[in-house]
Every structure is written in C-alpha cells, then in structure tokens.
Design an enzyme around this catalytic site. Structure first.
Site, PDB file in Angstrom:
ATOM      1  N   LYS A  17       0.753  -1.355  -0.055  1.00 48.75           N
ATOM      2  CA  LYS A  17      -0.186   0.155   0.083  1.00 48.75           C
ATOM      3  C   LYS A  17       1.072   1.334  -0.129  1.00 48.75           C
ATOM      4  CE  LYS A  17      -2.679   3.144   2.874  1.00 48.75           C
ATOM      5  NZ  LYS A  17      -2.506   3.874   1.853  1.00 48.75           N
TER       6      LYS A  17
ATOM      7  N   GLU B 241       8.725  17.273  15.071  1.00 46.04           N
ATOM      8  CA  GLU B 241       8.803  17.040  13.703  1.00 46.04           C
ATOM      9  C   GLU B 241       7.844  17.709  13.151  1.00 46.04           C
ATOM     10  OE1 GLU B 241      10.040  13.468  10.751  1.00 46.04           O
ATOM     11  OE2 GLU B 241       8.281  13.174  11.681  1.00 46.04           O
TER      12      GLU B 241
ATOM     13  N   GLU C 272      11.269   2.664   9.685  1.00 50.79           N
ATOM     14  CA  GLU C 272      12.137   3.585   9.605  1.00 50.79           C
ATOM     15  C   GLU C 272      11.260   4.856   9.762  1.00 50.79           C
ATOM     16  OE1 GLU C 272      13.216   7.185   8.641  1.00 50.79           O
ATOM     17  OE2 GLU C 272      13.198   6.292   6.660  1.00 50.79           O
TER      18      GLU C 272
ATOM     19  N   VAL D  54       2.091   6.334  13.540  1.00 50.22           N
ATOM     20  CA  VAL D  54       1.448   5.309  12.645  1.00 50.22           C
ATOM     21  C   VAL D  54       2.108   4.039  12.752  1.00 50.22           C
ATOM     22  CG1 VAL D  54       1.110   4.435  10.287  1.00 50.22           C
ATOM     23  CG2 VAL D  54       0.527   6.806  10.615  1.00 50.22           C
TER      24      VAL D  54
ATOM     25  N   GLY E 109       7.479   5.782   7.334  1.00 54.06           N
ATOM     26  CA  GLY E 109       6.167   6.640   7.576  1.00 54.06           C
ATOM     27  C   GLY E 109       6.472   7.479   9.144  1.00 54.06           C
ATOM     28  N   SER E 110       5.359   8.030   9.547  1.00 50.62           N
ATOM     29  CA  SER E 110       5.321   8.536  10.733  1.00 50.62           C
ATOM     30  C   SER E 110       5.544   7.842  12.104  1.00 50.62           C
ATOM     31  CB  SER E 110       4.080   9.556  10.971  1.00 50.62           C
ATOM     32  OG  SER E 110       2.984   8.684  11.137  1.00 50.62           O
ATOM     33  N   THR E 111       6.060   8.264  13.021  1.00 49.55           N
ATOM     34  CA  THR E 111       6.306   7.528  14.156  1.00 49.55           C
ATOM     35  C   THR E 111       4.919   7.075  14.796  1.00 49.55           C
ATOM     36  OG1 THR E 111       8.158   8.476  14.814  1.00 49.55           O
ATOM     37  CG2 THR E 111       7.259   7.784  16.676  1.00 49.55           C
TER      38      THR E 111
ATOM     39  N   CYS F 215      12.986  12.493   5.709  1.00 45.35           N
ATOM     40  CA  CYS F 215      13.213  12.161   7.205  1.00 45.35           C
ATOM     41  C   CYS F 215      14.283  12.502   7.754  1.00 45.35           C
ATOM     42  CB  CYS F 215      12.766  10.742   7.470  1.00 45.35           C
ATOM     43  SG  CYS F 215      13.778   9.715   6.348  1.00 45.35           S
TER      44      CYS F 215
END
Length: 543
Positions: free
Chosen positions: A212, A425, A293, A269, A265-267, A327
């Site tokens: 996805k 962030e 990551e 999530v 992606g984001s921390t 990132c």
C-alpha cells in the site's frame, strides 16, 4: 551456493545526471514532463497480476499546481485488500521455490529498465506528483531506486554464501527461507526509491507482498509497478492496493498469514501498527518481523571551531532541499555565539537568492509541500514563532496556497532550546536555530541529546580532530546516520546504510544486508554421511 556462482554483476552506484542547460538529458526530461502533463492517467490496483478498478475515483493534482489534474486512481476497500492477501498466498509457493538467480535477474532488469528507457518518465512522475526538482528526482527516483535493486541482489548473494563449517563426516548448511506468510509494505510519499524498495526487498528474498503506497505518491507508484511488470515479476508476487490506512491495517493485521511489516512513515502510525500487531499476536502462524523507519528531528551542531560558510551551506541544503520533506532533513541547529552572526549572514544571503515554484522551471530550488494538511501545519508553526517573544524570523516566514502549497524556506532564531519547532517534527522547510554560549559546549550537548525523542540523523561541524572524536562518541545515541562536516541528508545505498533508533525506527538499515536478513528465516541442515550404529560412547567401556 558456491562463491561467485553465476558471476552476479558487482553492484555500483548509478551515476547522477546533471540536467544542465544544453544537455540531452534536460531535453528528454522536459519532453517527458510535457507528455505526462498532456494526458490524464487512469491508475488501477494490481492484484494477482490483474488490473482492479472500483466505482470510486480519486483525482490526483500536482502540489504546486492545484488547478491541473494528472489523472485519478481507484480507491479500494477491505474486499480488495483481502483479494491481495489471497493473491500473495496463492503465488507464494511457486515464488519461494524459484531459484535465487532467477529472482535476482528480475530486479537487475528493473534497475536497467529504470535507468534506461524509464528514467525520464520515472523522474517526471516524481516531479509532477510530489513536487520534486529535477535534481531531487534524479538522485533518488532514478539513482537510489536503481541502487536499491542492484545492491539488494549483491547483498542477497552474500547472505546465501554465508554458510557454517562442516567436518569430514557431516555437511552443514543454512537454508535462508522466505517468511512463512506474506509481507505488508506500507510506503511513504516522499521517496519513490523507498516506495519501490519496501516491497522489492522482501520479494527479492522469496516473499510475496501486499503493498500500500501513500495516497500522495500513487502517481509515481504506478510507474514503479509498470517497471516491475515489464521486468517479468510474476503475478501475485507484489500486489498493489489503494485503500485507507486504517482499512488496510485492520485487514492485514487480522490475517493469520501476516508475517512481516516493512514500513517508512510517521512515528505515530508505526507505533499504532506495532500495538495492533501485538494485540493480534496470538492469531499469527509465526512472530511477524517488524521493520520500520519513522520520523526525525535531525540536527546540525556547530562547534566554536567550525567553518562558518560550510555550516551555512549545510543548513540551507540540509533544511530546504525537497522542501524539508526528508526524514533526514535538518530541522534544528545549534550555533556557537562566536560564529552565529557570521553564519546567519551567509544563510540570509543564500535564502534571499532561492527561487521557489514549479519543478518544471529548472531554476527553482524549492517547490511545494505535499498537501494542504502539511501546508497548514507549517504555516501554523511559523505563525507561532512570529507571536512568541523568544523567537525571531531570520529569513522567510511567508506562505501561500492560492495556486499550490508553497511555504517559504524559513529560519527561526530562538532563545528557548525547548521551543515547539526545536522539539516537534514538522517535515517542511522550517529550520529553528538556538545560539549557545561558546563556553558551554557540554551543557548544549546535553540539551541536544535530551530535546527530541528521535535518533535518525545528525551532523557536527568542527575543524578540530580531537573534537571530532569527542563529539562522535558524546552523541553516539542521537543519530543512526551521523555526519562529520556535512549536511545530515543524502545517504547513498552501499555507502551509508540508512536508519535510526529511539523514536526513529528499528534501525534495520534500508539498502543493506542487515535489512535483507530480516526477510528470511534461517533453517540449519545437518547431513551425516556415516551415521552411528551403536548408542554406546567410548567412555562407557570397562577398564
């Protein structure tokens, strides 16, 4: 596998092309941009090798030109996600049994197709779909993507070559099996190379994948899938689905056959996903591999012995290339009082010359941030700094979303090392700077170390060799990728394996053998050529 078996080509980094005026590359890229913009593309899901459409279409617009429509994709649901899981499991046995060199050939062909006939189309798709300049597209969409494929194959062969010792009567070997089940790849908007590598790395090692992509990078993901298919990737090995994140996660993480998660992606999530996997742990046939990551609050630390001009250039490039949407982008900087004014002078001079606009204008250094949500977040952070007495806008500070999501490259100077934009962030072209007393280096290092939950990238600047050694050791846990006298961005596959710890992920180093190892399950096999036929040992004999 014997050493040198099939003589796999040695991986080398793909050379970066300049797209300078007068070059054929520049002409071809502009031609590709024009061609893609001239038509609206229809993007279906790809499940079991078949194009899958639904009754829900979602339009795609360039972030820098909202009035233009690039095309649309078909939004899926849990039904299509389950179809993708079924397709992955159906393809699994045949793909896992495919000889490693046949799998390798497919991904080597991907690299050659990408850097040959697809180079300009792939770069143009990233430029239009995610608002990248020609240079930013080239270095990752063409070069890094190809490097992931070529070095991935090399690392795969090294893994298979790693075998145990055997003695005269036994043959010991290790079989590197794919995981028992399917792998779920959830990929980000900001790097097409990562978008491609996250499903490709597990597939290379014999796994089948449900993929996805971010809804903000489907335009580029479509070209990636086109290349995979042309390279001969069998049906069902990588299945491309477009559905909302929660729907996909709920469906995938509920499957007993879920065996691995490859994420960038984001921390938040990633943490939510890990929790959901934990809640479902008793359902799975095997303990899933979780590789992620995530975010970063990446820093530049300049010592009182730094080169001022080098620091200023690192700040501008590190914070503002690709609108700070890396990132690894520099988002906080610590400058010593003895050099701060000189460094700010250089930074302001540089920022005043920066052009911003569409990536189709090759003179632009910045383009637009990815969507309205990102724009609003960055604009709010800038406004917060304007209203806070501890802050001063040194450069930039403007924003406009009338035609596209444009945030000016902005430098905030603060007297508060814990100010919001020093800790949180933002993922945009906003750099916050704290000026410290040059006599308080250690105290400032303590602040740097304890300010953020992240540990992805960081950079130090100093001309003192002893200080380089000291700072490298002192900041050991602050960054998985650590740079000395260089900006904290631009990791190259095969040269700087990428990944961080703390809140920045599992540090499994994408584009390295460490990452490839996560997608196999080792089986030790011992074959005894002359088996024992008496249970007794010599020590048992009578004296």
């Amino acid at each position: 596998m014997p050493k040198g078996f099939f003589n796999v080509p040695k991986a080398v980094n793909e050379p970066v092309r300049s797209y300078a005026p007068g070059t054929k590359d520049r002409e071809e890229l502009k031609k590709a941009l024009k061609e893609l913009k001239s038509k609206q593309v229809e993007i279906p899901m790809v499940i079991g090798g078949k194009d899958v459409k639904t009754d829900k279409k979602v339009d795609i617009h360039p972030p820098h030109e909202l009035a233009h429509t690039l095309g649309h994709y078909y939004q899926g649901s849990a039904k299509e996600v389950n179809m993708a899981i079924d397709a992955a499991m159906e393809a699994k046995e045949k793909w896992a049994a495919t000889p490693w060199h046949e799998r390798a050939a497919i991904f080597l062909k991907v690299a050659d197709l990408l850097t040959g006939p697809y180079r300009y189309k792939m770069n143009a798709a990233a430029m239009l779909g995610t608002s990248k300049t020609a240079h930013q597209a080239e270095i990752e969409t063409a070069c890094e993507f190809a490097d992931f494929m070529r070095f991935g194959v090399e690392y795969m062969t090294k893994i298979y070559e790693e075998q145990p010792v055997s003695d005269k009567n036994t043959w010991n070997r290790v079989e590197y099996r794919p995981l028992e089940g399917f792998v779920f790849a959830l990929t980000p908007f900001n790097f097409t190379a990562i978008t491609a590598n996250l499903p490709a790395a597990p597939a290379m090692m014999g796994n089948t994948v449900v993929w996805k992509p971010s809804k903000l990078n489907i335009y580029s993901a479509n070209v990636v899938m086109e290349i995979f298919r042309e390279a001969g990737l069998p049906d069902g090995v990588i299945n491309l689905v477009f559905a909302s994140g929660p729907v996909v996660a709920d469906t995938v993480f509920a499957s007993p056959d879920f065996a691995g998660f490859h994420f960038t992606g984001s921390t938040p999530v990633f943490q939510q996903s890990w929790k959901k996997i934990g809640d479902n742990i008793t359902k799975y046939k095997t303990y899933p591999r979780i590789v992620g990551e995530t975010g970063g609050k990446d820093y530049i630390f300049a010592s009182p012995k730094a080169d001022a001009k080098a620091v200023a250039t690192a700040m501008v490039r590190g914070a503002f290339e690709y609108q700070g949407q890396k990132c690894s982008a520099a988002s906080r900087t610590y400058l010593p009082g003895n050099l701060a004014d000189e460094i700010f002078k250089y930074v302001k001079e540089d920022v005043s010359t920066i052009k911003q606009g569409s990536p189709e204008d090759f003179s632009n250094f910045l383009c637009a941030v990815i969507d309205e949500s990102a724009f609003d977040k960055h604009a709010a952070a800038i406004d917060m700094a304007k209203e806070d007495s501890s802050c001063e806008i040194i450069a930039g500070g403007g924003y406009d979303k009338s035609k596209g999501y444009f945030i000016e490259p902005t430098v905030i100077k603060t007297t508060n090392p814990k100010f919001y934009s020093m800790e949180e962030e933002l993922f945009g072209p906003v750099l916050t700077v704290y000026v410290y007393d040059e006599n308080k280096v250690d105290e400032t290092l303590d602040i740097l170390d304890n300010t953020s939950i992240y540990g992805l990238t960081g950079a130090i600047f100093t001309q003192d060799r002893y200080e380089i050694d000291y700072l490298t050791k002192r900041l050991v846990n602050t960054a998985g990728n650590f740079y000395v006298n260089d900006k904290p961005t631009g990791a190259i596959v095969g040269q700087q394996p990428f990944g961080g710890a703390r809140g920045s992920g599992t540090n499994d180093k994408a584009g390295s053998m460490l990452n490839q190892l996560r997608w196999v399950s080792a089986r030790s096999i011992k074959e005894n050529f002359v088996p024992a036929k008496d249970y007794r040992y010599p020590y048992m004999e009578d004296e």
